[in-house]
Design a protein around this motif. Structure first.
Motif, PDB file in Angstrom:
ATOM      1  N   ALA A 199       1.034  -1.107   0.052  1.00  0.00           N
ATOM      2  CA  ALA A 199       0.264  -0.073  -0.099  1.00  0.00           C
ATOM      3  C   ALA A 199       0.923   1.759  -0.078  1.00  0.00           C
ATOM      4  CB  ALA A 199      -1.063  -0.137   0.978  1.00  0.00           C
ATOM      5  N   ARG A 200       1.908   1.331   0.924  1.00  0.00           N
ATOM      6  CA  ARG A 200       2.914   2.520   0.574  1.00  0.00           C
ATOM      7  C   ARG A 200       3.718   2.765  -0.896  1.00  0.00           C
ATOM      8  NH1 ARG A 200       5.809   5.381   3.734  1.00  0.00           N
ATOM      9  NH2 ARG A 200       7.488   6.133   3.756  1.00  0.00           N
ATOM     10  N   ALA A 201       3.269   1.936  -1.386  1.00  0.00           N
ATOM     11  CA  ALA A 201       4.315   1.934  -2.925  1.00  0.00           C
ATOM     12  C   ALA A 201       3.668   2.761  -3.308  1.00  0.00           C
ATOM     13  CB  ALA A 201       4.920   0.310  -2.718  1.00  0.00           C
ATOM     14  N   VAL A 202       2.292   1.975  -3.713  1.00  0.00           N
ATOM     15  CA  VAL A 202       1.475   2.445  -4.761  1.00  0.00           C
ATOM     16  C   VAL A 202       1.630   4.236  -4.908  1.00  0.00           C
ATOM     17  CG1 VAL A 202      -1.616   2.805  -5.475  1.00  0.00           C
ATOM     18  CG2 VAL A 202      -0.232   0.322  -4.514  1.00  0.00           C
ATOM     19  N   LYS A 253      -4.774   8.963  -0.237  1.00  0.00           N
ATOM     20  CA  LYS A 253      -4.982   7.718   0.281  1.00  0.00           C
ATOM     21  C   LYS A 253      -5.771   7.041   1.214  1.00  0.00           C
ATOM     22  CE  LYS A 253      -0.503   5.974  -1.436  1.00  0.00           C
ATOM     23  NZ  LYS A 253       1.144   4.744  -0.963  1.00  0.00           N
ATOM     24  N   VAL A 254      -6.666   5.774   1.591  1.00  0.00           N
ATOM     25  CA  VAL A 254      -7.200   5.959   2.913  1.00  0.00           C
ATOM     26  C   VAL A 254      -6.722   4.379   3.143  1.00  0.00           C
ATOM     27  CG1 VAL A 254      -9.814   5.728   2.746  1.00  0.00           C
ATOM     28  CG2 VAL A 254      -9.138   6.762   1.346  1.00  0.00           C
ATOM     29  N   VAL A 255      -7.105   4.858   4.382  1.00  0.00           N
ATOM     30  CA  VAL A 255      -7.119   3.025   5.735  1.00  0.00           C
ATOM     31  C   VAL A 255      -8.534   2.722   6.111  1.00  0.00           C
ATOM     32  CG1 VAL A 255      -6.401   2.573   7.475  1.00  0.00           C
ATOM     33  CG2 VAL A 255      -4.861   4.074   5.866  1.00  0.00           C
ATOM     34  N   ILE A 256      -8.964   2.570   5.439  1.00  0.00           N
ATOM     35  CA  ILE A 256     -10.210   1.140   6.165  1.00  0.00           C
ATOM     36  C   ILE A 256      -9.939   0.498   7.350  1.00  0.00           C
ATOM     37  CG2 ILE A 256     -12.491   0.072   5.955  1.00  0.00           C
ATOM     38  CD1 ILE A 256     -12.211   1.690   2.740  1.00  0.00           C
ATOM     39  N   CYS A 257     -10.660   0.327   8.338  1.00  0.00           N
ATOM     40  CA  CYS A 257     -10.916  -0.182   9.554  1.00  0.00           C
ATOM     41  C   CYS A 257     -12.143  -1.157   9.212  1.00  0.00           C
ATOM     42  CB  CYS A 257     -11.274   0.663  11.151  1.00  0.00           C
ATOM     43  SG  CYS A 257     -11.717  -1.294  11.725  1.00  0.00           S
ATOM     44  N   VAL A 315       1.241   4.158   6.224  1.00  0.00           N
ATOM     45  CA  VAL A 315       0.909   3.497   4.100  1.00  0.00           C
ATOM     46  C   VAL A 315       1.201   5.239   3.338  1.00  0.00           C
ATOM     47  CG1 VAL A 315       0.161   1.751   4.684  1.00  0.00           C
ATOM     48  CG2 VAL A 315      -1.869   4.016   3.845  1.00  0.00           C
ATOM     49  N   GLY A 316       0.795   6.170   4.355  1.00  0.00           N
ATOM     50  CA  GLY A 316       1.006   7.652   3.821  1.00  0.00           C
ATOM     51  C   GLY A 316      -0.601   8.113   3.143  1.00  0.00           C
ATOM     52  N   ALA A 317      -1.799   7.654   3.939  1.00  0.00           N
ATOM     53  CA  ALA A 317      -2.644   8.107   4.399  1.00  0.00           C
ATOM     54  C   ALA A 317      -3.319   9.314   4.840  1.00  0.00           C
ATOM     55  CB  ALA A 317      -3.899   6.462   4.106  1.00  0.00           C
ATOM     56  N   LEU A 370       1.759  15.678  15.796  1.00  0.00           N
ATOM     57  CA  LEU A 370       2.527  15.451  16.503  1.00  0.00           C
ATOM     58  C   LEU A 370       3.435  16.165  16.071  1.00  0.00           C
ATOM     59  CD1 LEU A 370       2.314  12.490  17.348  1.00  0.00           C
ATOM     60  CD2 LEU A 370       2.006  13.684  18.951  1.00  0.00           C
ATOM     61  N   GLY A 371       3.190  17.332  15.083  1.00  0.00           N
ATOM     62  CA  GLY A 371       4.409  18.315  14.345  1.00  0.00           C
ATOM     63  C   GLY A 371       5.292  17.630  13.463  1.00  0.00           C
ATOM     64  N   ARG A 372       5.023  16.709  12.946  1.00  0.00           N
ATOM     65  CA  ARG A 372       4.938  15.860  12.377  1.00  0.00           C
ATOM     66  C   ARG A 372       4.924  15.821  10.521  1.00  0.00           C
ATOM     67  NH1 ARG A 372       9.527  13.618  14.045  1.00  0.00           N
ATOM     68  NH2 ARG A 372      10.055  12.469  12.351  1.00  0.00           N
ATOM     69  N   GLY A 373       3.846  17.400  10.378  1.00  0.00           N
ATOM     70  CA  GLY A 373       3.439  17.777   8.958  1.00  0.00           C
ATOM     71  C   GLY A 373       3.102  16.680   8.510  1.00  0.00           C
ATOM     72  N   PHE A 374       1.764  15.771   8.948  1.00  0.00           N
ATOM     73  CA  PHE A 374       1.370  14.834   8.559  1.00  0.00           C
ATOM     74  C   PHE A 374      -0.549  15.277   8.983  1.00  0.00           C
ATOM     75  CE2 PHE A 374      -0.227  10.274  10.831  1.00  0.00           C
ATOM     76  CZ  PHE A 374      -0.777  10.331   9.684  1.00  0.00           C
ATOM     77  N   ASP A 375      -1.113  15.070   8.081  1.00  0.00           N
ATOM     78  CA  ASP A 375      -2.846  14.974   8.342  1.00  0.00           C
ATOM     79  C   ASP A 375      -3.448  13.904   8.144  1.00  0.00           C
ATOM     80  OD1 ASP A 375      -1.744  17.365   8.260  1.00  0.00           O
ATOM     81  OD2 ASP A 375      -2.228  18.013   6.104  1.00  0.00           O
ATOM     82  N   PHE A 376      -4.423  13.259   9.480  1.00  0.00           N
ATOM     83  CA  PHE A 376      -4.796  12.200   8.893  1.00  0.00           C
ATOM     84  C   PHE A 376      -6.450  12.306   9.644  1.00  0.00           C
ATOM     85  CE2 PHE A 376      -6.160   8.110  10.202  1.00  0.00           C
ATOM     86  CZ  PHE A 376      -7.033   7.383   9.127  1.00  0.00           C
TER      87      PHE A 376
END
Length: 415
Positions: free
Chosen positions: A67-70, A75-79, A113-115, A151-157
């Motif tokens: 998933a990370r390589a795509v 991208k989306v994560v589903i539970c 995975v970069g979602a 957490l200040g990592r430039g990561f949005d989710f």
């Protein structure tokens, strides 16, 4: 014996309070994860050989790496919290007793995975747990664990909760995705695979509740407790649901390698009124069955497979001598006949005609030709159905033919 690795937080904190969760170490795994190279996390999951706990048994480390390589935006994560498999209710316990851990796990999955978006797809019958998860999502966002620049990592989710309408087939990945999109919950052809084009045609990584819930605990398992459990290729622990004619039905976390006898007689309290076991179904309605000869088999992927059954969704249904095998098969078939989405011919027609033949067996009017037709239909379904429902619907029937051959001895000659 029962262990507490995945379930160690059960009863230890107030499930309505993120502060209470943090007091027992909550979100420490996320803090650690965002300082790690995502490949190090997938390597860890591969090392301990985590397989998907929803039934497909696909290696988690491999799935997240793929998933990370795509390539693709948003991208989306589903539970997958649909848990429509009969006699399976272990995901419900994780949602009920440790909801914040599931939220934390999804955020870690998104980081790896970069979602940028996540969905929890919950079965309609779990509506009473919606407020619990909505509260957990809201509090996680208020504390900065969801939203922008986590957490200040430039990561949005962000995470969105979606409830299904109660269709069993929506446990299948593509049907689940169509349901989220507002379409009829029916499977689609693959390729394209979900990891490339999933919900709203965006790259999607889909995991089961139990699979995801393991990840935060593993990231903090510096002592290697999880890897010290298990047997052979089946490393670690497993949540199992035991139902049916046992004295203490429920959910238990066991180390792989625990025997079926220990599960049923020590953890589940034995068979009601000391009756004899007629059959045990493993892995839900689409699982295979065995008789009491399986009791001393270790509960591992490889040992159960060698014994002719499978781990599947982690459910175990115990049927005692009061229920006839044929009545059980008819009930199981009724379920699949009702739950088939009707989209593909092998599943739509196959489930109906097998139901008709089983009813003829109960009425005493089935012929040897009927049995031969039933076997042929079951084989065609397993090879040509569009999704896993049709492919596995006849697992119970086909395994019953091996375990109880006399039942199918029509006209003095076995099919």
């Amino acid at each position: 014996m029962q262990v507490h690795f995945l379930t160690k937080n059960f009863g230890k904190y107030d499930t309505s309070s993120i502060g209470s969760y943090m007091n027992v170490g909550g979100f420490e795994a996320l803090r650690k994860a965002v300082t790690m190279d995502p490949e190090k996390i997938t390597d860890l999951l591969t090392k301990v050989k985590i397989k998907g706990r929803g039934g497909a048994e696909y290696p988690l480390g491999r799935k997240w790496s793929q998933a990370r390589a795509v390539r693709g935006e948003r991208k989306v994560v589903i539970c997958n919290a649909d848990e429509g498999e009969t006699t399976t209710f272990k995901d419900r316990e994780l949602i009920c007793h440790d909801p914040f851990n599931l939220i934390e796990a999804m955020i870690i999955a998104a980081y790896v995975v970069g979602a940028s978006d996540g969905f929890i797809y919950m079965r309609a019958e779990y509506a009473c747990y919606r407020p619990l998860l909505l509260n957990a999502i809201r509090q996680a966002k208020n504390y900065g664990f969801l939203g922008t620049n986590i957490l200040g990592r430039g990561f949005d989710f962000d995470i969105h909760l979606y409830s299904g309408a109660g269709a069993y087939v929506c446990g299948e990945g593509t049907a689940l995705i169509r349901s989220i999109e507002g379409k009829a919950g029916r499977p689609r052809m693959k390729p394209p695979f979900i990891k490339v084009s999933g919900v709203f045609a965006r790259p999607t990584c889909l995991n089961n509740v139990e699979t995801l819930s393991l990840v935060p605990h593993l990231l903090l398992d510096d002592a290697g407790v999880y890897a010290s459990c298990g047997s052979g290729e089946s490393i670690g622990t497993k949540l199992i649901s035991v139902a049916g004619n046992v004295n203490r039905p429920g959910v238990f976390e066991i180390p792989f390698g625990t025997t079926v006898r220990e599960i049923l007689y020590d953890l589940a309290g034995g068979i009601q009124h000391d009756r004899k076991i007629q059959l045990i179904q493993f892995g839900g309605a689409s699982g295979k069955i065995a008789d009491a000869s399986i009791l001393d088999t270790p509960y591992t992927y490889e040992d159960l497979r060698a014994a002719g059954v499978m781990v599947g969704s982690g459910g175990m249904l115990v049927i005692d001598e009061r229920t006839s095998v044929l009545d059980f098969l008819r009930m199981n078939q009724e379920f699949f006949w009702e739950e088939s989405c009707g989209q593909c011919t092998p599943c739509r027609e196959g489930n109906l005609h097998i139901k008709i033949i089983l009813d003829k067996m109960a009425a005493g009017t089935a012929t040897r030709e009927d049995i031969a037709i039933m076997i042929k239909i079951a084989r065609v379904m397993s090879m040509s159905s569009l999704c896993g429902l049709g492919e596995t619907a006849q697992n119970t029937l086909m395994s019953a033919m091996k375990v109880f051959p006399d039942l199918f001895d029509i006209g003095g000659a076995r099919a």
